[in-house]
Design a protein around this motif. Sequence first.
Motif, PDB file in Angstrom:
ATOM      1  N   LYS A 132      43.899  39.868  36.941  1.00 50.33           N
ATOM      2  CA  LYS A 132      43.371  39.803  38.307  1.00 50.33           C
ATOM      3  C   LYS A 132      44.474  40.115  39.310  1.00 50.33           C
ATOM      4  O   LYS A 132      45.594  39.626  39.185  1.00 50.33           O
ATOM      5  N   MET A 133      44.142  40.942  40.302  1.00 45.76           N
ATOM      6  CA  MET A 133      45.133  41.302  41.303  1.00 45.76           C
ATOM      7  C   MET A 133      44.602  41.206  42.723  1.00 45.76           C
ATOM      8  O   MET A 133      45.295  40.784  43.630  1.00 45.76           O
ATOM      9  N   ILE A 134      43.320  41.642  42.920  1.00 44.55           N
ATOM     10  CA  ILE A 134      42.810  41.761  44.286  1.00 44.55           C
ATOM     11  C   ILE A 134      42.542  40.382  44.886  1.00 44.55           C
ATOM     12  O   ILE A 134      41.937  39.521  44.246  1.00 44.55           O
ATOM     13  N   ASN A 135      42.964  40.170  46.094  1.00 38.62           N
ATOM     14  CA  ASN A 135      42.810  38.874  46.782  1.00 38.62           C
ATOM     15  C   ASN A 135      43.319  37.732  45.921  1.00 38.62           C
ATOM     16  O   ASN A 135      42.646  36.731  45.742  1.00 38.62           O
ATOM     17  N   PHE A 136      44.443  37.899  45.370  1.00 42.80           N
ATOM     18  CA  PHE A 136      44.885  36.954  44.359  1.00 42.80           C
ATOM     19  C   PHE A 136      46.309  36.499  44.627  1.00 42.80           C
ATOM     20  O   PHE A 136      47.006  36.042  43.750  1.00 42.80           O
ATOM     21  N   GLN A 137      46.775  36.672  45.883  1.00 46.77           N
ATOM     22  CA  GLN A 137      48.178  36.398  46.172  1.00 46.77           C
ATOM     23  C   GLN A 137      48.430  34.959  46.606  1.00 46.77           C
ATOM     24  O   GLN A 137      49.552  34.493  46.557  1.00 46.77           O
TER      25      GLN A 137
END
Lengths: 256, 404
Positions: A197-202
Amino acid sequence: MSYGFLIDTTLCVGCEACMEACNEKNQLPADNSYELSANHFTVVNNKTVADHDVYYRRMCMHCETPTCASVCPVGAFEKTTEGPVIYHGDRCMGCRYCIVACPFDVPKFEWNKALPLVKKCDMCYDRIKEGKIPACAEICPTGATRFGKKDELIAIARQRILENKEQYHPYIYGMQEAGGTSVLILASVPLADLGFKMINFQESFPKFTWQVMKEIPNVVTFGGVFLYGLYWIINRRIKLQETPVNGNEIAEKEEK
Amino acid sequence: MRSSYSLVSRVRSGLTFWKTVFFIILGLGLYSTYVRFFHGLGAATNLTDEFPWGLWIGFDVLCGVGLAAGGFTVAAVVYIFNIRKFKSIVRPAILTAFLGYLMVIMAILFDLGRPYRIWHPIVMWNPHSVMFEVGWCVMLYTTVLALEFSQVVLERLKWAKLLKFIQNIVIPLVILGVLFSTLHQSSLGSLYLIVPEKLYPLWYSPLLPVLFFISAIAVGFAMVIFESYLSSRAFNKQLEKPLLSDLARIVVFILMLYLVLKFQDFARRDAWSYLFINRTETYFFWAEILGGVIIPMTLLSFRKVRKNQLILFLSIIMVILGFVMNRLNVAITGMESYAKAGYFPSWMEISVTLMAVALGFAAFSLAVKYLPIFKREDSNDIPFTKPIKIRFVNNLIKEEKILN
């Protein structure tokens, strides 16, 4: 002084030695699946992305601000100063909120036991305490799984990306993800293509609930005073309406 | 002689249709209970690591707590706002809430992997956890409900001193009840705040706690209407029509509030596009909003509809079903696409849920029978057996006479 893993998937040859070492160390029952479960704390998966044959490990990411530790009603999860997120089975009620909430879908449940617990990787916390390194990192023949201090691992990862620009996709997974993790992953392809998972995941996840939870004392004190005040005012007005100002008025009303 | 007649009739009438249904449900439920506790959750349920919360959390807990909201709303209306005309429905509302919470606790005991550790949150604190707060609130609010309800029992037992004491602290109790309810009704929504990438965008919203709270208030009143209507039929009690109509007006108002907030939420997140995507979630969402909010709200806003008992009752059922659908959508439908796994409860899960509901119904009718739940004044002229049963007994008497 917090430890972590650097998983360099470009070095991984898919020998699965880490899986075996992990199963042996944690005395897990035999299981042929390649999915995380109560029988597998780590698995080696394989995916071909743009002609790159990538072997990658999945395991607990040991978040810096662990969601599991935040959601657990009895505090069964703990982020240790050494880095590992460990689990206190003697506290757990088995509500499975951690399984629902974990952004990496790591904690797994012993579904077929009458008295089940949650299972996940604890970075061999007992071995770290003894001064040894985790079983998977010890056995890894290629150095794809490297254990060490997180600062040093970050430096190594940056250096590798700088020195071999063709070999690496220039991104260290785990620096920002879910607020940062103790496990850092390097790959030749974007990790999103491998299913990470990467998107909106910070951002770190616990703040999603904490921004509501922190208002509770305010709600209780404000609500309590507000409700009692409301009760007081309304009842006083009703009482005033019911008590006559003087006897004559009542007598007049009764006559009518 | 007379006693033997009634004995015969009791045995015969002991096996009515609903009692048979009750015992079948109880039997299946007890078998499932055995499987669940001796062979684990995996054997009894369709739950998996991909789908760790199912019917018991989605229906028994989320819906159970919400449907029992009438306990705190009606108590607040009567004791804090001092609107006395609603006094006659306080007791049934509190009884329903109390039984509802007992059922919720029963469901939690089934759902917890290690139910014997349910007391752990009392000593092992984690104030960051929504679940921790829900646990504490459910525990404290059930205590409040037990104390509120104890008035009825103490009245029956004629323990005047203790009754007097409880009556003296009833205002603080009600205020505590409202506070605890506000906290955990909304927190059931907050539970899902931590899964922004897992819950489908039609339902995930930073406003989840507020939406859960408001919809719980609406359905709390709806449940009071529902059960007043049913018990008036079952126990031959005269229905207080203007009262239910007034309650229905409150439901309309709160549903309107809910709808406005829902639209605001979509506007704020700019999530309008999700309303028109051709996928299962969209249909479930529209069914929930149209069938559970917009249509019953419109219907109930007409005076004529509120005056017509049957249509009032049907609209209220729509509100309740819409609420149940909303909670199941959040707990199940909205989580399915992320889990990449469908979930449908096993028959054992369903039988346990049915058992909890059936036990609740049975406890309610027993309480109404033996405790002064409905107004004391008219309790004398409430015939507990229906006319049909009396005729049945008469026939038995005739038969026995002929035999003799």
